[in-house]
Design a protein around this motif. Structure first.
Motif, PDB file in Angstrom:
ATOM      1  N   ALA A  87       0.832  -1.204   0.000  1.00 25.73           N
ATOM      2  CA  ALA A  87       0.000   0.000   0.000  1.00 25.73           C
ATOM      3  C   ALA A  87       0.866   1.253   0.000  1.00 25.73           C
ATOM      4  O   ALA A  87       0.531   2.245  -0.652  1.00 25.73           O
ATOM      5  N   GLY A  88       1.981   1.220   0.704  1.00 29.23           N
ATOM      6  CA  GLY A  88       2.879   2.368   0.734  1.00 29.23           C
ATOM      7  C   GLY A  88       3.569   2.601  -0.597  1.00 29.23           C
ATOM      8  O   GLY A  88       3.909   3.731  -0.933  1.00 29.23           O
ATOM      9  N   LEU A  89       3.778   1.548  -1.364  1.00 30.21           N
ATOM     10  CA  LEU A  89       4.462   1.668  -2.648  1.00 30.21           C
ATOM     11  C   LEU A  89       3.520   2.023  -3.796  1.00 30.21           C
ATOM     12  O   LEU A  89       3.949   2.606  -4.785  1.00 30.21           O
ATOM     13  N   SER A  90       2.260   1.668  -3.673  1.00 31.77           N
ATOM     14  CA  SER A  90       1.336   1.844  -4.793  1.00 31.77           C
ATOM     15  C   SER A  90       0.514   3.123  -4.659  1.00 31.77           C
ATOM     16  O   SER A  90       0.503   3.770  -3.624  1.00 31.77           O
ATOM     17  N   ASP A  91      -0.149   3.463  -5.745  1.00 32.46           N
ATOM     18  CA  ASP A  91      -0.994   4.650  -5.784  1.00 32.46           C
ATOM     19  C   ASP A  91      -2.446   4.323  -5.479  1.00 32.46           C
ATOM     20  O   ASP A  91      -3.331   5.095  -5.809  1.00 32.46           O
ATOM     21  N   VAL A  92      -2.690   3.169  -4.903  1.00 36.99           N
ATOM     22  CA  VAL A  92      -4.055   2.759  -4.569  1.00 36.99           C
ATOM     23  C   VAL A  92      -4.119   2.341  -3.111  1.00 36.99           C
ATOM     24  O   VAL A  92      -3.120   2.002  -2.496  1.00 36.99           O
ATOM     25  N   LYS A  93      -5.321   2.380  -2.572  1.00 33.42           N
ATOM     26  CA  LYS A  93      -5.576   1.866  -1.230  1.00 33.42           C
ATOM     27  C   LYS A  93      -6.752   0.915  -1.328  1.00 33.42           C
ATOM     28  O   LYS A  93      -7.482   0.910  -2.317  1.00 33.42           O
ATOM     29  N   GLN A  94      -6.932   0.126  -0.290  1.00 38.10           N
ATOM     30  CA  GLN A  94      -7.997  -0.871  -0.307  1.00 38.10           C
ATOM     31  C   GLN A  94      -9.143  -0.402   0.575  1.00 38.10           C
ATOM     32  O   GLN A  94      -8.923   0.057   1.696  1.00 38.10           O
ATOM     33  N   CYS A  95     -10.355  -0.522   0.053  1.00 43.54           N
ATOM     34  CA  CYS A  95     -11.553  -0.168   0.812  1.00 43.54           C
ATOM     35  C   CYS A  95     -11.753  -1.226   1.892  1.00 43.54           C
ATOM     36  O   CYS A  95     -11.762  -2.427   1.605  1.00 43.54           O
ATOM     37  N   LYS A  96     -11.921  -0.779   3.124  1.00 39.68           N
ATOM     38  CA  LYS A  96     -12.115  -1.712   4.228  1.00 39.68           C
ATOM     39  C   LYS A  96     -13.499  -2.354   4.198  1.00 39.68           C
ATOM     40  O   LYS A  96     -13.697  -3.428   4.724  1.00 39.68           O
TER      41      LYS A  96
END
Length: 138
Positions: A87-96
């Motif tokens: 998550a820190g490396l990518s430009d996306v996050k995951q919806c909880k």
């Protein structure tokens, strides 16, 4: 000359993105391996349960089960660490709420509509780390 500088900057940026993609894929590969280890631990536990029930041996040996459970928890913890790194490396996050991938700057999930907390900037300590004294010379 600015054309070459732009090309050089583009190549440098592409190289950095490639490194990021390689690192993300390495972490994902580790997670797949860890998940396979978890599945093996579940299989061992299931086999122990099956043998205990079919042989009428009574309760399962807790030492063996506790060893499997602690290994599963350890592996899950390692997977969570890898996911945080991804998550820190990518430009996306995951919806909880739904698990979908969302752009890092999004305030709402396009899949389920849940809202994300606004990212807060860290509070900086502005107190001086050392006191400065001026000696007056007479």
């Amino acid at each position: 000359m600015s054309f070459f500088n732009k090309v050089k900057a583009g190549v440098s940026e592409a190289g950095n993105k490639a490194k990021t993609v390689v690192e993300i894929n390495r972490l994902k590969l580790q997670n797949n391996s860890k998940q396979n280890d978890i599945d093996q631990q579940y299989q061992v536990m299931g086999k122990l349960l099956f043998e205990a029930v079919t042989q009428g041996a009574g309760p399962l040996p807790s030492e063996q089960i506790e060893k499997n459970i602690s290994r599963i928890l350890e592996l899950k913890s390692e997977i969570e660490v890898n996911l945080a790194q991804i998550a820190g490396l990518s430009d996306v996050k995951q919806c909880k709420a739904c698990g979908g991938n969302v752009a890092i700057e999004a305030r709402f999930c396009p899949s389920c509509g849940s809202t994300f907390e606004a990212a807060q900037e860290p509070i900086r300590d502005v107190t001086p780390s050392s006191s400065i004294t001026l000696d007056k010379k007479e």
